[in-house]
Design a protein around this motif. Structure first.
Motif, PDB file in Angstrom:
ATOM      1  N   ALA A  66       0.306  -1.796   0.071  1.00 22.30           N
ATOM      2  CA  ALA A  66       0.670  -0.058   0.286  1.00 22.30           C
ATOM      3  C   ALA A  66       1.054   1.499  -0.156  1.00 22.30           C
ATOM      4  O   ALA A  66       0.658   2.257  -0.336  1.00 22.30           O
ATOM      5  N   ARG A  67       2.207   1.390   1.289  1.00 18.28           N
ATOM      6  CA  ARG A  67       2.613   2.384   0.963  1.00 18.28           C
ATOM      7  C   ARG A  67       3.805   2.597  -0.312  1.00 18.28           C
ATOM      8  O   ARG A  67       3.731   3.825  -0.988  1.00 18.28           O
ATOM      9  N   THR A  69       2.311   1.455  -3.543  1.00 21.37           N
ATOM     10  CA  THR A  69       0.968   1.912  -4.180  1.00 21.37           C
ATOM     11  C   THR A  69       1.141   3.859  -4.418  1.00 21.37           C
ATOM     12  O   THR A  69       0.735   4.222  -4.881  1.00 21.37           O
ATOM     13  N   HIS A  70       0.814   3.724  -3.102  1.00 24.17           N
ATOM     14  CA  HIS A  70       0.721   5.602  -2.814  1.00 24.17           C
ATOM     15  C   HIS A  70       1.928   6.046  -3.275  1.00 24.17           C
ATOM     16  O   HIS A  70       1.972   7.664  -4.081  1.00 24.17           O
ATOM     17  N   ALA A 133      -3.529   4.863  -0.401  1.00 20.63           N
ATOM     18  CA  ALA A 133      -2.570   4.585  -1.789  1.00 20.63           C
ATOM     19  C   ALA A 133      -3.861   4.246  -2.474  1.00 20.63           C
ATOM     20  O   ALA A 133      -3.382   4.340  -3.950  1.00 20.63           O
ATOM     21  N   TYR A 396       8.415   5.462   1.931  1.00 18.55           N
ATOM     22  CA  TYR A 396       7.321   5.415   2.666  1.00 18.55           C
ATOM     23  C   TYR A 396       8.090   6.818   3.397  1.00 18.55           C
ATOM     24  O   TYR A 396       7.514   7.835   2.673  1.00 18.55           O
TER      25      TYR A 396
END
Length: 422
Positions: A66-67, A69-70, A133, A396
């Motif tokens: 998720a991080r 992807t963001h 994300a 991140y």
């Protein structure tokens, strides 16, 4: 990137206005993006070792996915090649193998047939990053991002948000039973960031109001009463758990005691929330700035160079004496980000000094010019260590630290990048 600082209080001599410094930030950010690209695996993104290669037995990790992807979605908005396909891979992974298709939501790893990793639970911390994300990917028009955001917000709102308390609940079993008897500041802190991003992307101000309610309880009430130290561990009745994880002082998410890196991280989130509220409705509580200043001062007093060596240490006890002296990379990144935010907001020379001091420390101690990336952690003598964290960090904290000085305090990352000149 075009100048985005609206404040007229910044002196001409500040590093934030310096073209060479801004080019240096850009260069460091692109080095980090390139270093992390090998973390892509079939089901998402996995951890890298110190040498920048996948660690032995590496498998997709949902938080990391998720991080990443963001970050890659925001980087794609800056026109950086290779980033949009990686963001799309992250979205597909979160919609596919990492999602619990039986009960909804996400585990920390691959979830076959609704069964997460052994002993796995559905954590608010992870779900905040999935929402973040998804919102960033929506801004960039990544395929599947709208579906991911819709799914993430439905789960986040239905299962985790507590309207009565004004915070997010902590964790559940796979089928959403067995709510954990715990209320944590860390998961709610990251939820504040995600709420602001979601509000910008969806246009729904309810998410911004939720961010403010979290801050009112955890910072303006609980931390303010503690002199801007931030107690993190409570039960569901909001009784402070002073002995929580006393036997796990180096836990990577819920360590015993308090974490000065979180004091300063909350500080810049309060300033971003103030800016977001002013931008959206023209007013914001006056105490957001006061509390942000108090958090930064307490965090640096409690954590910076407490043992005679530079750097922000990991944890302190209830007497604010050091417990774990090691210096995680993320603590330095968040302290720098907070100094930058306070400098933009106030123009005070004190924060220029801190901004330079922290970047000097990161440059001389954290940036790994031999193997790439940033060192994940240093010991009390600023030598490489792996007591709390192993391998190289995901993008991140470090990458956002290279971007935030270039952006205004509001709107959030993906939205800000999308409306600025490259």
């Amino acid at each position: 990137m075009a100048e985005a600082l609206p404040s007229l209080m910044l002196p001409e001599s500040t590093w934030l206005r310096s073209a060479p410094h801004r080019r240096w930030l850009d260069h460091q950010g692109q080095r980090l993006l390139d270093f992390s690209k090998p973390s892509r695996v079939d089901a998402g993104f996995a951890a890298l070792g110190d040498d920048g290669r996948l660690m032995t037995g590496a498998s997709a990790d949902s938080i990391l996915t998720a991080r990443m992807t963001h970050v890659y979605a925001v980087a794609a908005g800056r026109g950086l090649p290779g980033c949009a396909p990686l963001a799309a891979h992250g979205v597909a992974s979160l919609l596919g193998p990492l999602r619990d298709h039986a009960h909804g939501g996400w585990f920390e790893g691959v979830a076959p047939a609704g069964q997460g990793p052994e002993g796995g639970r559905k954590q608010a911390y992870l779900h905040a990053f999935v929402a973040l994300a998804a919102s960033s990917a929506v801004v960039q028009g990544i395929q599947g991002a709208q579906d991911l955001l819709k799914d993430a917000l439905a789960v986040w709102e239905r299962h985790f948000w507590s309207e009565d308390e004004g915070v997010f609940r902590e964790s559940f079993a796979a089928d959403w039973s067995d709510e954990e008897d715990y209320r944590g500041a860390n998961a709610n802190m990251h939820s504040v960031e995600a709420c602001m991003a979601v509000a910008d992307v969806t246009g729904n101000p309810a998410w911004r109001r939720r961010a403010l309610r979290i801050v009112e309880r955890i910072i303006h009430t609980l931390a303010r009463d503690a002199g801007y130290a931030v107690p993190e561990h409570y039960d569901r009745n909001w009784t402070l758990l002073k002995d929580f994880n006393r036997d796990k002082p180096t836990d990577d998410l819920r360590p015993y005691g308090m974490t000065p890196g979180h004091f300063v991280e909350w500080s810049h989130l309060l300033l971003k929330l103030e800016a977001a509220l002013l931008r959206a409705r023209g007013s914001a509580p006056l105490w957001l700035l006061e509390d942000a200043i108090g958090l930064f001062r307490r965090g640096t007093d409690a954590g910076w160079a407490r043992d005679g060596e530079p750097g922000l240490l990991y944890t302190v006890g209830w007497d604010l004496e050091p417990v774990v002296h090691n210096r995680p990379h993320w603590c330095q990144a968040e302290a720098m980000t907070s100094a930058a935010a306070l400098l933009k907001r106030t123009g005070h020379a004190e924060y220029e000094k801190w901004y330079r001091k922290i970047w000097d420390y990161i440059d001389l101690y954290m940036i790994d010019r031999t193997q790439g990336g940033w060192l994940q952690e240093l010991d009390r003598h600023n030598r490489p260590s792996a007591v709390v964290y192993q391998g190289k960090a995901d993008l991140y904290h470090a990458w956002q630290a290279t971007l935030t000085p270039l952006l205004p305090l509001a709107p959030s990352f993906a939205t800000a990048v999308s409306i600025m000149d490259g």
